[in-house]
Design a protein around this motif. Structure first.
Motif, mmCIF file in Angstrom:
data_model
loop_
_atom_site.group_PDB
_atom_site.id
_atom_site.type_symbol
_atom_site.label_atom_id
_atom_site.label_comp_id
_atom_site.label_asym_id
_atom_site.label_seq_id
_atom_site.Cartn_x
_atom_site.Cartn_y
_atom_site.Cartn_z
ATOM 1 N N LYS A 105 52.580 38.935 27.739
ATOM 2 C CA LYS A 105 52.981 38.100 29.108
ATOM 3 C C LYS A 105 52.117 38.030 30.085
ATOM 4 O O LYS A 105 52.046 37.213 30.966
ATOM 5 C CB LYS A 105 54.220 39.356 29.322
ATOM 6 C CG LYS A 105 55.432 38.991 28.626
ATOM 7 C CD LYS A 105 56.585 38.416 29.322
ATOM 8 C CE LYS A 105 57.299 37.512 28.504
ATOM 9 N NZ LYS A 105 57.995 37.780 27.284
ATOM 10 N N TRP A 106 51.177 39.237 30.320
ATOM 11 C CA TRP A 106 50.251 39.410 31.393
ATOM 12 C C TRP A 106 49.243 38.479 31.194
ATOM 13 O O TRP A 106 48.995 37.846 32.303
ATOM 14 C CB TRP A 106 49.848 41.085 31.313
ATOM 15 C CG TRP A 106 48.816 41.293 32.516
ATOM 16 C CD1 TRP A 106 47.521 41.349 32.154
ATOM 17 C CD2 TRP A 106 49.123 41.540 33.590
ATOM 18 N NE1 TRP A 106 46.965 41.877 33.485
ATOM 19 C CE2 TRP A 106 47.910 41.806 34.527
ATOM 20 C CE3 TRP A 106 50.217 41.438 34.524
ATOM 21 C CZ2 TRP A 106 47.878 42.135 36.047
ATOM 22 C CZ3 TRP A 106 50.147 41.637 35.856
ATOM 23 C CH2 TRP A 106 48.868 42.119 36.585
ATOM 24 N N GLN A 107 48.803 38.242 30.018
ATOM 25 C CA GLN A 107 47.651 37.355 29.801
ATOM 26 C C GLN A 107 48.102 36.012 29.965
ATOM 27 O O GLN A 107 47.449 34.898 30.500
ATOM 28 C CB GLN A 107 47.111 37.394 28.335
ATOM 29 C CG GLN A 107 46.045 38.665 28.123
ATOM 30 C CD GLN A 107 46.090 38.900 26.635
ATOM 31 O OE1 GLN A 107 46.830 38.644 25.903
ATOM 32 N NE2 GLN A 107 44.779 39.409 26.498
ATOM 33 N N THR A 108 49.360 35.521 29.586
ATOM 34 C CA THR A 108 50.041 34.352 29.732
ATOM 35 C C THR A 108 50.128 34.145 31.146
ATOM 36 O O THR A 108 49.845 32.767 31.919
ATOM 37 C CB THR A 108 51.329 34.346 28.985
ATOM 38 O OG1 THR A 108 51.084 34.431 27.763
ATOM 39 C CG2 THR A 108 52.060 33.031 29.345
ATOM 40 N N PHE A 109 50.567 34.979 32.131
ATOM 41 C CA PHE A 109 50.802 34.774 33.379
ATOM 42 C C PHE A 109 49.161 34.443 33.898
ATOM 43 O O PHE A 109 49.206 33.122 34.636
ATOM 44 C CB PHE A 109 51.295 36.154 34.178
ATOM 45 C CG PHE A 109 51.480 35.711 35.620
ATOM 46 C CD1 PHE A 109 52.302 35.046 36.297
ATOM 47 C CD2 PHE A 109 50.306 36.335 36.635
ATOM 48 C CE1 PHE A 109 52.467 34.688 37.449
ATOM 49 C CE2 PHE A 109 50.400 35.843 37.825
ATOM 50 C CZ PHE A 109 51.403 35.322 38.554
ATOM 51 N N TRP A 110 48.214 35.345 33.888
ATOM 52 C CA TRP A 110 46.693 34.792 34.540
ATOM 53 C C TRP A 110 46.172 33.617 34.094
ATOM 54 O O TRP A 110 45.448 33.112 34.686
ATOM 55 C CB TRP A 110 46.332 36.121 34.552
ATOM 56 C CG TRP A 110 46.733 37.023 35.410
ATOM 57 C CD1 TRP A 110 47.161 38.391 34.932
ATOM 58 C CD2 TRP A 110 46.589 37.030 36.832
ATOM 59 N NE1 TRP A 110 47.468 38.922 36.236
ATOM 60 C CE2 TRP A 110 47.218 38.262 37.378
ATOM 61 C CE3 TRP A 110 46.152 36.139 37.727
ATOM 62 C CZ2 TRP A 110 47.423 38.224 38.868
ATOM 63 C CZ3 TRP A 110 46.008 36.425 39.037
ATOM 64 C CH2 TRP A 110 46.800 37.601 39.819
ATOM 65 N N LYS A 111 46.375 33.452 32.582
ATOM 66 C CA LYS A 111 45.520 32.333 32.058
ATOM 67 C C LYS A 111 46.368 31.015 32.233
ATOM 68 O O LYS A 111 45.642 29.748 32.106
ATOM 69 C CB LYS A 111 45.210 32.481 30.941
ATOM 70 C CG LYS A 111 44.318 33.847 30.623
ATOM 71 C CD LYS A 111 43.719 34.215 29.168
ATOM 72 C CE LYS A 111 42.935 35.317 29.077
ATOM 73 N NZ LYS A 111 41.380 35.203 29.631
ATOM 74 N N VAL A 112 47.685 31.091 32.175
ATOM 75 C CA VAL A 112 48.503 29.731 32.154
ATOM 76 C C VAL A 112 49.215 29.613 33.230
ATOM 77 O O VAL A 112 48.985 28.682 34.153
ATOM 78 C CB VAL A 112 49.353 29.593 30.927
ATOM 79 C CG1 VAL A 112 50.057 28.519 30.748
ATOM 80 C CG2 VAL A 112 48.375 29.728 29.556
#
Ligand SMILES: Nc1ncnc2c1ncn2[C@@H]1O[C@H](COP(=O)(O)OP(=O)(O)OP(=O)(O)O)[C@@H](O)[C@H]1O
Ligand SMILES: [Mg+2]
Lengths: 285, 390
Positions: free
Chosen positions: A186-193
């Motif tokens: 979730k965290w990576q999805t937020f920051w990268k997308v």
């Protein structure tokens, strides 16, 4: 045929152009002209020189930025995670949105007046704080920096919130799913997308909020110490115009306000285009 | 990629409120298999796919990879840990990233060395014939190109299972066929286990090792393309694979003749003689015998291309069986043949669809006949709630 229809389309622009000239270009041109002349109409830079050499006036820039920048950052900074959590709708969303929209409809003066009593030394907020033994004596929320900041923040936040909520819920939900399927949490999805796709929205709502906060006037007068630490730049312009009746000097100050706002907007948009180089569409497919 | 032998889905069910989108769904996928979920819009194909990936939590049931349970409705391995790849119907490319960055997205998350990322991205782009596109943004590409990026983005990670949700449905007819060939070739090369969702029977027949036909969230038939196409399990599947003429009727005479059953079915419009090659032990055979004995209704199913127009008066010579007398009320030129829709004489509301090379004019009366071997007969399940429409 082609030429005629194009001319026809151009004619449709006339109301917009008239509107623009009457409401924007003419006042701006007139203000610029006034700021560059003396009372008798002769050309001068004196109005600007006076502002930049008068320590009391000059420091209003810092005072106002000191309110507008942190408050705007905070408003946008709270709106982003909040909108993220509300992007697919949450129970009670209507009620939540209602409470965020109310400050917009009430207007600055009413909110400031309300805050004076609600947050004043004998107000409910302080009674609550005392009752909970969070502080020994009433905390001062009014007639200081905190008062102005809270009031400005309350008025600006709904705009940031509504704008960003519209923005983030417009992002194709499949993009999040795709990111997850590629191995992102979730965290990576937020920051990268999501965040990169929200950057244009964040930039716009920051600019809008900043401009509103930078021209703060009623809040500063009602909830701050307008003669001292919270003497904001709009107040300086007001005083030159209606206390000293020097419209030329006041115009110069408003030109300086406009210049600072444009400068900040330019910086924000530069940040935006550095981060967001892709398509301007929000990934609708 | 972690190796495995089979993925099994057991009794998977998904409800949205009181709507059951996927109902008691059980199937096994062998390694390297290409399985297609085929069904009309809204039958739960996407939901089934999303449940298998873990993007939608399942209501009940289990999913196993070999002996490892990855989902049992209570605990589940999150989608990002399943090592599945998914291609979305609208591609879902990241619009703020270039083609290269899109394809590298998953590799970078795995913290692979930069040189390896570069190499694998280049390989993947070469595989989908997009070598020159690395620095373009998705918005600068056509639908077909975006589709290939989406595929490259998945296969670069060497997923254990590749799931494709109607990946060709947004493309024009020609490109759809081209990309279909490419998908097939890609599967031949990479041997990645694939689930493919479509509502297009031609795609399903062309690509699949096995087809799963779905209706209202329930599996209707699982079988090879040949089986599904020639031996549909029920009237719904038959209709879906092109047996457009479905007529209700009763069996008047039933002759058992070794492996074949000769049933004469009286439908509203015609008497249909059939020659059913349902061998001994086939449940369909037993069902038809039962229907004959109980006098229950059956459905005959015939493909439009199996009905032939015959010359005037030829019908009288043939006798009553399998001759349909009708009046054309819709004639569509379709290049190789005319597609004709006609109403059957003397029967209000009964229609026949057929293909014919001969020119039949609108309003023209004609006779048509069908070969008994080309007719399918299904015993109607007597009020079985599972198969009936809501
Ligand atoms: N989030 C949801 N909430 C409620 N109902 C849903 C939801 N998602 C899907 N459904 C319902 O479940 C059923 C199956 O939907 P699904 O999207 O799986 O169909 P599909 O077979 O993929 O159709 P299509 O070919 O049109 O994509 C539909 O009737 C749909 O209305
Ligand atoms: Mg779907």
């Amino acid at each position: 045929m082609k030429g005629r229809s194009r001319n026809g389309a151009l004619l449709l622009l006339i109301p917009a152009i008239v509107f623009l000239v009457l409401l924007f270009i003419y006042p701006f041109g007139y203000g610029l002209y006034t700021s560059l002349t003396k009372a008798d109409g002769s050309f001068t830079f004196a109005n600007y020189i006076r502002f930049f050499t008068n320590e009391r006036d000059l420091r209003t820039i810092g005072v106002t930025l000191g309110i507008a920048v942190p408050v705007t950052l905070l408003a946008v900074g709270i709106a982003v995670p909040l909108c993220y959590h509300m992007r697919r709708g949450v129970p009670g969303e209507k009620i939540i949105s209602f409470f965020f929209i109310v400050p917009v409809t009430l207007g600055t003066v009413l909110i400031s007046e309300g805050m004076l009593t609600f947050m004043g030394p004998n107000g409910w907020l302080n009674q609550l704080i005392m009752a909970l033994h969070l502080a020994q004596k009433p905390v001062q929320f009014t007639h200081n920096y905190a008062g102005v900041a809270i009031s400005v923040g309350l008025q600006g936040f709904p705009y940031a919130f509504l704008m960003l909520l519209g923005y983030i819920s417009g992002i194709n939900p499949d993009l999040e799913k795709a990111s997850q399927m590629l191995g992102a949490n979730k965290w990576q999805t937020f920051w990268k997308v999501l965040f990169p796709l929200m950057v244009p929205g964040i930039a716009i709502s920051f600019c809008l909020n900043f401009v509103m906060a930078f021209s703060v006037y009623p809040s500063a007068v009602l909830l701050g110490q307008p003669s001292g630490p919270q003497r904001v730049i709009a107040l300086a312009a007001y005083q030159w115009a209606f206390e000293k009746f020097n419209f030329n000097a006041a115009s110069a100050i408003s030109m300086i306000m406009a210049a600072i706002e444009l400068l900040v907007i330019a910086v924000v948009l530069a940040w935006r285009s550095k981060l967001y180089k892709g398509a301007s569409i929000v990934g609708k497919g | 990629m972690r190796d495995f032998k089979r993925i099994s889905v057991r009794r998977m069910t998904k409800r949205f409120g009181d709507k059951t989108a996927v109902d008691d769904f059980s199937i096994e996928f062998g390694k390297e298999e290409f399985v297609t979920f085929l069904g009309p819009s809204g039958c739960g194909k996407s939901t089934a796919l999303n449940c298998i990936t873990g993007l939608i939590p399942i209501t009940s049931g289990e999913i196993y990879i070999d002996d490892e349970c990855i989902d049992d409705a209570k605990t589940s391995v999150p989608p990002e840990k399943r090592e599945f790849g998914m291609v979305f119907q609208n591609y879902a490319l990241f619009p703020h990233l270039t083609v290269k960055e899109n394809v590298a997205f998953g590799l970078k998350l795995r913290k692979l060395p930069k040189t390896e990322v570069e190499k694998r991205v280049d390989d993947a782009l070469r595989l989908v014939h997009l070598e020159g596109y690395a620095t373009k943004f998705p918005s600068q590409m056509s639908g077909g190109e975006q589709q290939r990026v989406a595929i490259a983005r998945c296969i670069v990670l060497e997923p254990r299972l590749l799931l494709l949700d109607e990946p060709l449905s947004n493309l024009d007819a020609k490109l759809r066929v081209e990309l279909r060939y490419e998908l097939k070739a890609l599967h031949e090369r990479l041997k990645v286990t694939t689930i493919y969702v479509t509502h297009d029977q031609a795609e399903a027949l062309a690509l699949s090792d096995r087809i799963v036909v779905l209706k209202l969230g329930r599996i209707q038939q699982v079988g090879s393309p040949q089986t599904v196409f020639t031996k549909p399990a029920n009237p719904f599947v038959a209709d879906f694979v092109g047996y457009k003429n479905a007529w209700k009727g009763k069996i008047e005479v039933l002759k058992e003749n070794g492996g074949t059953l000769g049933a004469s079915v009286r439908t509203k419009g015609a008497l249909i003689e059939t020659k059913l090659s349902y061998p001994e032990g086939d449940p369909r055979r037993d069902a038809i015998i039962a229907a004959y004995k109980s006098g229950g209704s059956v459905t005959t199913a015939i493909r439009p291309e199996d009905i032939a127009v015959i010359g005037q008066g030829e019908g009288a010579a043939r006798g009553e069986g399998n001759v349909i007398r009708c009046v054309a009320d819709l004639v569509e030129y379709q290049g190789h043949a005319n597609s004709i829709s006609a109403c059957i004489k003397g029967c209000e509301g009964e229609r026949v669809d057929l293909h014919s090379a001969s020119d039949i004019a609108f309003g023209e009366a004609f006779e048509a006949c069908v070969d008994p071997e080309k007719v399918l007969v299904f015993a109607m399940p007597e009020a079985s709630p599972a198969r009936s429409a809501p």
